[in-house]
Design a protein around this motif. Structure first.
Motif, PDB file in Angstrom:
ATOM      1  N   LYS A  42       0.828  -1.213   0.000  1.00  0.00           N
ATOM      2  CA  LYS A  42       0.000   0.000   0.000  1.00  0.00           C
ATOM      3  C   LYS A  42       0.860   1.260   0.000  1.00  0.00           C
ATOM      4  O   LYS A  42       0.505   2.262  -0.611  1.00  0.00           O
ATOM      5  N   TYR A  45       2.011   1.699  -3.470  1.00  0.00           N
ATOM      6  CA  TYR A  45       0.882   2.243  -4.226  1.00  0.00           C
ATOM      7  C   TYR A  45       0.756   3.751  -3.961  1.00  0.00           C
ATOM      8  O   TYR A  45       0.505   4.528  -4.878  1.00  0.00           O
ATOM      9  N   ASP A 108      -3.538  10.273   0.116  1.00  0.00           N
ATOM     10  CA  ASP A 108      -4.879  10.827   0.254  1.00  0.00           C
ATOM     11  C   ASP A 108      -5.661  10.300   1.445  1.00  0.00           C
ATOM     12  O   ASP A 108      -6.791  10.672   1.658  1.00  0.00           O
ATOM     13  N   CYS A 109      -5.090   9.407   2.228  1.00  0.00           N
ATOM     14  CA  CYS A 109      -5.818   8.987   3.428  1.00  0.00           C
ATOM     15  C   CYS A 109      -4.842   8.696   4.558  1.00  0.00           C
ATOM     16  O   CYS A 109      -3.651   8.613   4.367  1.00  0.00           O
ATOM     17  N   GLY A 110      -5.377   8.530   5.761  1.00  0.00           N
ATOM     18  CA  GLY A 110      -4.520   8.280   6.909  1.00  0.00           C
ATOM     19  C   GLY A 110      -4.029   6.854   7.016  1.00  0.00           C
ATOM     20  O   GLY A 110      -3.335   6.509   7.962  1.00  0.00           O
ATOM     21  N   CYS A 111      -4.380   6.042   6.045  1.00  0.00           N
ATOM     22  CA  CYS A 111      -4.061   4.611   6.149  1.00  0.00           C
ATOM     23  C   CYS A 111      -2.558   4.363   6.258  1.00  0.00           C
ATOM     24  O   CYS A 111      -2.123   3.443   6.927  1.00  0.00           O
TER      25      CYS A 111
ATOM     26  N   TRP B  36      -5.141  -2.744  -7.679  1.00  0.00           N
ATOM     27  CA  TRP B  36      -4.733  -1.368  -7.390  1.00  0.00           C
ATOM     28  C   TRP B  36      -5.494  -0.356  -8.226  1.00  0.00           C
ATOM     29  O   TRP B  36      -5.069   0.784  -8.372  1.00  0.00           O
ATOM     30  N   ILE B  43      -8.790  -0.760  -2.987  1.00  0.00           N
ATOM     31  CA  ILE B  43      -7.489  -1.295  -3.360  1.00  0.00           C
ATOM     32  C   ILE B  43      -7.013  -2.297  -2.307  1.00  0.00           C
ATOM     33  O   ILE B  43      -7.249  -2.134  -1.112  1.00  0.00           O
ATOM     34  N   ASN B  83     -10.232  13.956  11.548  1.00  0.00           N
ATOM     35  CA  ASN B  83     -10.937  13.911  10.265  1.00  0.00           C
ATOM     36  C   ASN B  83     -12.439  13.950  10.479  1.00  0.00           C
ATOM     37  O   ASN B  83     -13.159  14.614   9.740  1.00  0.00           O
ATOM     38  N   SER B 122     -12.083   7.034   4.036  1.00  0.00           N
ATOM     39  CA  SER B 122     -11.814   8.075   3.032  1.00  0.00           C
ATOM     40  C   SER B 122     -11.904   7.557   1.603  1.00  0.00           C
ATOM     41  O   SER B 122     -11.200   8.067   0.736  1.00  0.00           O
ATOM     42  N   SER B 125      -9.164   4.100  -1.542  1.00  0.00           N
ATOM     43  CA  SER B 125      -7.742   3.869  -1.312  1.00  0.00           C
ATOM     44  C   SER B 125      -7.489   3.644   0.172  1.00  0.00           C
ATOM     45  O   SER B 125      -6.367   3.737   0.647  1.00  0.00           O
ATOM     46  N   CYS B 126      -8.519   3.340   0.900  1.00  0.00           N
ATOM     47  CA  CYS B 126      -8.423   3.266   2.351  1.00  0.00           C
ATOM     48  C   CYS B 126      -9.180   2.032   2.818  1.00  0.00           C
ATOM     49  O   CYS B 126     -10.317   1.811   2.388  1.00  0.00           O
ATOM     50  N   GLU B 127      -8.540   1.214   3.654  1.00  0.00           N
ATOM     51  CA  GLU B 127      -9.210  -0.011   4.077  1.00  0.00           C
ATOM     52  C   GLU B 127      -9.607   0.027   5.549  1.00  0.00           C
ATOM     53  O   GLU B 127      -9.990  -0.989   6.120  1.00  0.00           O
ATOM     54  N   ASP B 128      -9.526   1.195   6.162  1.00  0.00           N
ATOM     55  CA  ASP B 128      -9.890   1.311   7.573  1.00  0.00           C
ATOM     56  C   ASP B 128     -11.331   0.874   7.826  1.00  0.00           C
ATOM     57  O   ASP B 128     -11.631   0.266   8.857  1.00  0.00           O
TER      58      ASP B 128
END
Lengths: 165, 162
Positions: A42, A45, A108-111, B36, B43, B83, B122, B125-128
């Motif tokens: 990630k 990416y 673009d995110c906090g991940c 991706w 993703i 956020n 978000s 692109s975020c898996e939270d």
């Protein structure tokens, strides 16, 4: 100045320290990537530089290249080649970071920062660190290159002496 | 020069061979190719322990809006507290996935396990939101779904944000 650099490149104690510093740094850096390749993928990416088909392969192989070359440096196996590979990787990191610095690309995110415990050093700090490590890597490379030069000079000398006899 | 090439080949060969072998046997190994492209969903590296579960996903904002309007589901924001305070889906509650352990007890005391839940973060692109959904399911909640377009997808449709 040139003489000073040459004396650093030729100093065996500096070379030993350089191998250990760089080797341990790369071994340490490889661990969390090996333990969580999905997180590392990630992060790759997130750089937004590489084709989708390569991201997983990079995430799988890069940590082991770091581990193998790091171990090689610490153990003194093929140090010149290991230093060359590490220098190439450092150059790659520097180019990738610079491109994202120049285009102002932010993830673009906090991940991504979550994986690093919420602490993300700025790209400038990372760049500075990479340049320092590159200097260390170059010392190792030139130590062995200049040693080869010195060995060649010595063998020429002995060859010349034996001819005189 | 020739020696250098040989040594580099040996070092890289060991590294690549070892990496593929370890990845193959590791419980956290990943597929050789990941997903991706955000148009295909969230993703993911397609890891063996992947948290992205396609079957939980709500993959368009209009469906999410219908669920929202029905009032049946509780929307849960998986992003950080900052956020959340900057803007979130109206009525959503904050449960940052990183602070789950500290906050789950008070969350459990307020909501029954039967409560339908929609998590979001978000976007793709975020898996939270998937992480949160998984630990909510593990905590006993039975009806959990993931709105994968998250707050950006919600805002893009012009839906209200508070």
């Amino acid at each position: 100045m040139n003489k000073f650099l040459q004396s650093i490149a030729a100093n065996s104690w500096v070379e030993l320290a350089a191998r250990w510093i760089l080797g341990l740094t790369f071994i340490y850096a490889s661990f969390h990537k090996i333990l969580s390749p999905a997180d590392f993928a990630k992060i790759i990416y997130g750089y937004d530089l590489f084709p989708a088909a390569l991201i997983n392969l990079m995430a799988i192989t890069i940590p082991f290249v770091e581990l193998t070359t790091g171990l090689a440096l610490v153990l003194g196996i093929y140090p010149r080649s290991a230093a060359l590979i590490i220098n190439a990787m450092l150059l790659g990191f520097i180019v990738a970071l610079s491109i994202n610095l120049v285009r102002g690309h932010e993830f673009d995110c906090g991940c991504f920062s979550a994986a690093q415990g919420g602490y993300t050093p700025s790209a400038w700090v990372l760049l500075g660190r990479d340049f320092l490590l590159l200097a260390v890597g170059l010392q190792i490379f030139f130590y062995y290159t200049s040693m080869k030069g010195r060995l060649a000079a010595i063998s020429q000398d002995t060859a010349a002496q034996s001819q005189q006899k | 020069m020739k020696k250098l090439v040989k040594e580099i080949t040996i070092l890289l060969g060991i590294a690549v061979g070892l990496s593929l072998a370890v990845n193959f046997f590791s419980p956290v190994g990943i597929a050789l190719v990941g997903r991706w492209d955000t148009s295909e969903g969230v993703i993911t590296a397609n890891a063996k322990n992947d948290v992205v579960m396609d079957e939980l996903e709500i993959d368009d904002a209009k469906t999410a809006r219908q669920i929202y309007d029905s009032g049946a589901a509780l929307f849960v924001d998986a992003r950080s507290r900052e956020n959340y305070e900057d803007g979130h889906i109206p009525g959503a509650v904050s449960l940052p996935v990183g602070q789950f352990d500290e906050q789950i007890d008070s969350f459990l005391s307020k909501h029954a396990p039967e409560q339908p839940i929609v998590t979001y973060c978000s976007g793709r692109s975020c898996e939270d939101s998937h992480n949160l959904a998984q630990i909510l399911l593990e905590s006993g909640f039975v009806n959990v779904r993931v709105f994968i377009d998250g707050l950006p997808g919600w805002e893009a449709e012009g839906y209200p944000v508070e």
